[in-house]
Design a protein around this motif. Structure first.
Motif, PDB file in Angstrom:
ATOM      1  N   HIS A  43      49.335  42.508  39.001  1.00 56.84           N
ATOM      2  CA  HIS A  43      47.993  43.339  39.259  1.00 56.84           C
ATOM      3  C   HIS A  43      47.191  43.551  37.813  1.00 56.84           C
ATOM      4  CE1 HIS A  43      47.849  44.635  43.282  1.00 56.84           C
ATOM      5  NE2 HIS A  43      49.040  44.903  43.539  1.00 56.84           N
ATOM      6  N   ARG A  44      47.954  43.796  36.708  1.00 53.86           N
ATOM      7  CA  ARG A  44      47.408  43.979  35.489  1.00 53.86           C
ATOM      8  C   ARG A  44      46.772  42.728  35.136  1.00 53.86           C
ATOM      9  NH1 ARG A  44      50.335  46.269  30.233  1.00 53.86           N
ATOM     10  NH2 ARG A  44      48.503  46.302  28.720  1.00 53.86           N
TER      11      ARG A  44
ATOM     12  N   ILE B 285      45.507  40.252  36.981  1.00 54.55           N
ATOM     13  CA  ILE B 285      44.597  39.966  37.846  1.00 54.55           C
ATOM     14  C   ILE B 285      43.148  40.797  37.487  1.00 54.55           C
ATOM     15  CG2 ILE B 285      43.461  40.059  40.118  1.00 54.55           C
ATOM     16  CD1 ILE B 285      46.262  39.079  41.288  1.00 54.55           C
ATOM     17  N   TRP B 286      43.660  42.046  37.319  1.00 56.87           N
ATOM     18  CA  TRP B 286      42.537  43.222  36.972  1.00 56.87           C
ATOM     19  C   TRP B 286      42.078  43.089  35.463  1.00 56.87           C
ATOM     20  CZ3 TRP B 286      39.926  44.394  41.088  1.00 56.87           C
ATOM     21  CH2 TRP B 286      40.296  44.346  42.248  1.00 56.87           C
ATOM     22  N   SER B 287      42.725  42.617  34.697  1.00 54.24           N
ATOM     23  CA  SER B 287      42.619  42.265  33.158  1.00 54.24           C
ATOM     24  C   SER B 287      41.472  41.225  33.112  1.00 54.24           C
ATOM     25  CB  SER B 287      43.789  41.978  32.284  1.00 54.24           C
ATOM     26  OG  SER B 287      44.721  42.974  32.322  1.00 54.24           O
TER      27      SER B 287
ATOM     28  N   VAL C 221      39.394  40.172  35.563  1.00 52.38           N
ATOM     29  CA  VAL C 221      38.341  40.607  36.055  1.00 52.38           C
ATOM     30  C   VAL C 221      37.413  41.539  35.054  1.00 52.38           C
ATOM     31  CG1 VAL C 221      37.252  42.041  37.932  1.00 52.38           C
ATOM     32  CG2 VAL C 221      39.125  40.778  38.475  1.00 52.38           C
ATOM     33  N   THR C 222      38.221  42.207  34.465  1.00 56.83           N
ATOM     34  CA  THR C 222      37.349  42.850  33.266  1.00 56.83           C
ATOM     35  C   THR C 222      37.103  42.109  32.222  1.00 56.83           C
ATOM     36  OG1 THR C 222      38.869  44.945  33.855  1.00 56.83           O
ATOM     37  CG2 THR C 222      37.679  45.056  31.834  1.00 56.83           C
TER      38      THR C 222
ATOM     39  N   PHE D  57      46.061  50.428  39.962  1.00 57.94           N
ATOM     40  CA  PHE D  57      45.909  48.964  39.662  1.00 57.94           C
ATOM     41  C   PHE D  57      44.766  48.379  39.048  1.00 57.94           C
ATOM     42  CE2 PHE D  57      49.294  48.483  43.406  1.00 57.94           C
ATOM     43  CZ  PHE D  57      50.408  48.725  42.536  1.00 57.94           C
ATOM     44  N   VAL D  58      43.689  48.769  39.755  1.00 56.10           N
ATOM     45  CA  VAL D  58      42.561  48.183  39.378  1.00 56.10           C
ATOM     46  C   VAL D  58      42.162  48.950  37.859  1.00 56.10           C
ATOM     47  CG1 VAL D  58      39.817  48.435  39.583  1.00 56.10           C
ATOM     48  CG2 VAL D  58      41.632  48.241  41.580  1.00 56.10           C
TER      49      VAL D  58
ATOM     50  N   SER E 155      44.304  49.399  35.489  1.00 55.58           N
ATOM     51  CA  SER E 155      45.061  48.874  34.536  1.00 55.58           C
ATOM     52  C   SER E 155      44.113  47.641  33.975  1.00 55.58           C
ATOM     53  CB  SER E 155      46.409  48.295  35.119  1.00 55.58           C
ATOM     54  OG  SER E 155      45.960  47.007  36.135  1.00 55.58           O
ATOM     55  N   GLY E 156      43.130  47.262  34.420  1.00 54.48           N
ATOM     56  CA  GLY E 156      42.519  46.015  34.011  1.00 54.48           C
ATOM     57  C   GLY E 156      41.547  46.693  32.571  1.00 54.48           C
TER      58      GLY E 156
END
Length: 292
Positions: free
Chosen positions: A39-40, A42-44, A46-47, A211-212, A214-215
């Motif tokens: 998750h980190r 993926i959301w990283s 995205v960020t 999870f989100v 974490s990005g």
């Protein structure tokens, strides 16, 4: 406020986020570390993609992987930082944040050793003493606890190798880290798809929100560090980085109630003394006036 002061403030904020991050990951200690890492990742991405889009720099991302050499360097760096992230998340989850903080304390000394071995950088007498003291602290823990502090050693070594690889990457920090997580995106997405296929979507809305988050938690301190690196003296940045493991250590002991053994009480002061010797040995040449 001067640019240098803004840089110092940005670095202090980055280290505060890193140092307090065990509080965040402790909220997810019921989730397997590999799942958090996926998750980190993926959301990283995205960020970072959102930031690069806002800066109109998204086109720089493919260029960071445009040659076999850049691709190989980025892939190796991605492997190192992924192992580092995973092990830190694992350490918090199993109540070994004290050992993780030790890893980030000895990282500067490991980086000095890597520079001497790989880059043939010369070490001053004080730096050699500091590295020897760090090795002695590790030996104390190994003998006293009956096993090497492998979490500390792997965290310090992977981050040291990561720093070495980043010396040869021409892209800026945001672009290069975005490229790293992009390479690991298929693995992260594939792993989560397998988890969801075998166990289903069993997480609460609160877990998904974390999870989100974490990005940004990954991206913001990196951008603050990048801002600081362009404005504050590198010696100052190096010293402020000790705030990170100090906060991790305090969080582990005072908030997460982790135990500190008598062997830790010997090893940690030895590491702190080594860092003091290292800092003096590193800063003294910088403070010496240039010859006329």
């Amino acid at each position: 406020m001067s640019d240098a002061s803004k840089g110092v403030l940005a670095m202090a904020l980055a280290c505060a986020v890193w140092g307090l991050s065990p509080l965040f990951y402790a909220l997810l200690d019921h989730v397997p570390p590999l799942e958090i890492l996926a998750h980190r990742t993926i959301w990283s991405l995205v960020t970072f993609a959102a930031v690069l889009t806002f800066q109109r720099r998204l086109a720089e991302l493919p260029r960071a992987l445009s040659t076999p050499r850049l691709f190989a360097l980025t892939a190796a760096a991605a492997a190192m930082i992924s192992v580092n992230w995973f092990l830190f998340i694992y350490a918090v989850g199993v109540g070994r944040t004290v050992e993780a903080s030790l890893g980030y304390y000895i990282f500067p000394l490991v980086a000095v050793a890597i520079g001497a071995i790989v880059l043939r950088e010369s070490l001053s007498a004080g730096q050699k003493v500091a590295v020897a003291m760090a090795a002695a602290a590790v030996a104390v823990l190994t003998v006293g606890l009956g096993a090497a502090p492998w979490i500390s050693l792997v965290l310090a070594t992977t981050f040291g190798i990561y720093g070495l690889l980043k010396r040869w990457v021409v892209a800026g920090p945001v672009v290069s880290v975005a490229a790293e997580v992009l390479l690991f995106l298929p693995l992260a997405a594939g792993f989560l798809a397998w988890v969801w296929a075998t166990r289903g979507m069993e997480h609460s809305a609160g877990d998904m929100a974390l999870f989100v988050l974490s990005g940004p938690l990954t991206a913001v301190p990196l951008m603050l560090f990048s801002y600081a690196a362009r404005r504050a003296a590198m010696a100052t940045i190096g010293l402020i980085q000790y705030v990170n493991p100090t906060l991790q250590f305090l969080v582990a002991v005072l908030v997460l109630n982790e135990a500190v053994t008598a062997w830790h009480m010997i090893a940690f002061p030895l590491i702190w003394a080594a860092l003091a010797v290292y800092s003096v040995a590193t800063l003294r040449p910088l403070a010496r006036p240039a010859p006329p």
